[in-house]
Scaffold this motif. Structure first.
Motif, short mmCIF file in Angstrom:
data_model
loop_
_atom_site.label_atom_id
_atom_site.label_comp_id
_atom_site.label_asym_id
_atom_site.label_seq_id
_atom_site.Cartn_x
_atom_site.Cartn_y
_atom_site.Cartn_z
N UNK A 151 9.13 17.11 -2.14
CA UNK A 151 8.73 16.28 -1.01
C UNK A 151 7.21 16.16 -0.97
N UNK A 152 6.74 15.22 -0.15
CA UNK A 152 5.32 15.05 0.10
C UNK A 152 5.16 14.48 1.50
N UNK A 153 3.92 14.31 1.94
CA UNK A 153 3.72 13.70 3.25
C UNK A 153 4.26 12.27 3.23
N UNK A 154 4.75 11.80 4.34
CA UNK A 154 5.36 10.47 4.41
C UNK A 154 4.37 9.38 4.05
N UNK A 155 3.09 9.58 4.36
CA UNK A 155 2.06 8.61 3.99
C UNK A 155 2.00 8.44 2.48
N UNK A 156 2.29 9.51 1.73
CA UNK A 156 2.25 9.46 0.27
C UNK A 156 3.54 8.89 -0.32
N UNK A 157 4.59 8.83 0.49
CA UNK A 157 5.91 8.42 0.01
C UNK A 157 6.26 7.00 0.46
N UNK A 158 5.92 6.68 1.69
CA UNK A 158 6.28 5.38 2.29
C UNK A 158 5.00 4.57 2.50
N UNK A 159 4.79 3.57 1.65
CA UNK A 159 3.54 2.80 1.72
C UNK A 159 3.41 2.00 3.01
N UNK A 160 4.52 1.82 3.73
CA UNK A 160 4.47 1.06 4.98
C UNK A 160 3.66 1.78 6.05
N UNK A 161 3.39 3.06 5.84
CA UNK A 161 2.55 3.81 6.79
C UNK A 161 1.11 3.31 6.77
N UNK A 162 0.72 2.67 5.67
CA UNK A 162 -0.67 2.20 5.54
C UNK A 162 -0.80 0.70 5.38
N UNK A 163 0.31 0.00 5.20
CA UNK A 163 0.23 -1.44 4.98
C UNK A 163 1.57 -2.11 5.20
N UNK A 164 1.72 -3.30 4.63
CA UNK A 164 2.95 -4.09 4.76
C UNK A 164 3.64 -4.21 3.41
N UNK A 165 4.97 -4.14 3.42
CA UNK A 165 5.71 -4.30 2.17
C UNK A 165 6.10 -5.75 1.91
N UNK A 166 5.55 -6.67 2.71
CA UNK A 166 5.80 -8.10 2.49
C UNK A 166 4.69 -8.67 1.62
N UNK A 167 5.06 -9.23 0.48
CA UNK A 167 4.07 -9.77 -0.44
C UNK A 167 3.38 -11.00 0.16
N UNK A 168 2.04 -11.07 0.15
CA UNK A 168 1.35 -12.25 0.65
C UNK A 168 1.75 -13.50 -0.16
N UNK A 169 1.82 -14.65 0.47
CA UNK A 169 2.27 -15.85 -0.23
C UNK A 169 1.38 -16.27 -1.38
N UNK A 170 0.10 -15.87 -1.37
CA UNK A 170 -0.83 -16.28 -2.42
C UNK A 170 -0.88 -15.28 -3.58
N UNK A 171 -0.11 -14.19 -3.48
CA UNK A 171 -0.23 -13.14 -4.47
C UNK A 171 0.27 -13.58 -5.84
N UNK A 172 -0.45 -13.16 -6.87
CA UNK A 172 -0.09 -13.52 -8.25
C UNK A 172 0.29 -12.28 -9.03
#
Length: 272
Positions: free
Chosen positions: A251-272
């Motif tokens: 195990x690890x801290x949830x911040x290290x396991x679940x990236x949603x703790x620091x950002x969004x898991x929805x890809x920006x529409x302009x992402x390449x």
């Protein structure tokens, strides 16, 4: 053009008339690997030699990954398989520039701006742990607008110095219709905006050496231990493990396991 403002309490403000200034295209947004990190630059020119004064701002977005890819979660007192259709490994985060960036070609023979510093990404920053993007916006300014922004820049960069202009001296082109002595801070400009986006991948930058600081630990697969580590949600299981020959969970801290703790898991529409 001029701007007229009427507030909810009846106060009225108006700006001076300002000329409409079309903004030339950004030639390129370039970057160089420096000792301190990655330095991003703006490059532009006006073939008609009429712009001379420029301002920039930007939005930045970066992709980052969880330090560990988790296949399990703690739920109702037990560690159970995670719904792998929910992305907790790959996320994005965005930010907007807060510093003032201006440039001028007034002392040059041609209206050319070359390698004007825009953004320094410090060494080993998580902004370049996977991929980074900056969308640069460019504005053409009048000489008066340029002086206003330059004075504000001096205040923001040298706050506390006795040699820097005081806020009371930074008068813009907006005035009170009710009280001529009222200090109004702000400057109205009119014109077009041009923009350009670039991407920088981690693999393009030698010696970046990003370190997440995350640590993988192991706990016995017994109820008391699982409840101690996972019930609060501060830690999250990663995968099946073994401790002294007995079943366990890494195990690890949830911040290290679940990236949603620091950002969004929805890809920006302009992402390449």
């Amino acid at each position: 053009y001029r701007l007229y403002i009427k507030t909810a309490n009846g106060r009225e403000y108006y700006s001076d008339y300002v000329p409409y200034k079309p903004t030339p295209e950004i030639d390129s947004v370039s970057w160089q690997r420096k000792e301190q990190g990655v330095q991003i630059y703006a490059n532009t020119h006006d073939p008609a030699n009429k712009t001379i004064y420029y301002r920039w701002d930007y939005d930045e977005t970066w992709e980052f990954h969880s330090s560990y890819q988790s296949f399990y979660e703690y739920k109702n007192g037990n560690v159970v398989p995670r719904d792998l259709s929910v992305n907790i490994f790959r996320c994005w985060l965005s930010n907007t520039s807060s510093n003032i960036m201006v440039g001028s070609s007034a002392k040059l023979q041609k209206d050319v701006i070359s390698l004007s510093p825009i953004r320094l990404i410090p060494n080993s920053s998580w902004l370049l742990s996977v991929k980074y993007s900056i969308n640069l916006r460019q504005y053409a300014l009048t000489e008066e607008a340029y002086q206003y922004w330059q004075n504000l820049m001096k205040i923001s960069e040298q706050l506390g110095s006795i040699f820097v202009p005081q806020p009371s001296e930074i008068r813009g082109n907006i005035h009170s219709a009710n009280n001529a002595d009222e200090l109004v801070i702000g400057f109205i400009s009119a014109g077009t905006v041009t923009e350009k986006r670039i991407f920088i991948r981690n693999g393009q930058v030698p010696g970046w050496n990003y370190r997440s600081g995350c640590e993988l630990l192991v706990t016995p697969a017994v109820k008391d231990s699982l409840e101690f580590y996972f019930r609060s949600g501060e830690n999250s299981p990663v995968d099946i493990s073994e401790l002294e020959g007995k079943p366990a969970w890494s195990f690890s801290t949830t911040t290290c396991v679940d990236c949603r703790r620091r950002g969004s898991n929805e890809m920006p529409p302009f992402w390449q």
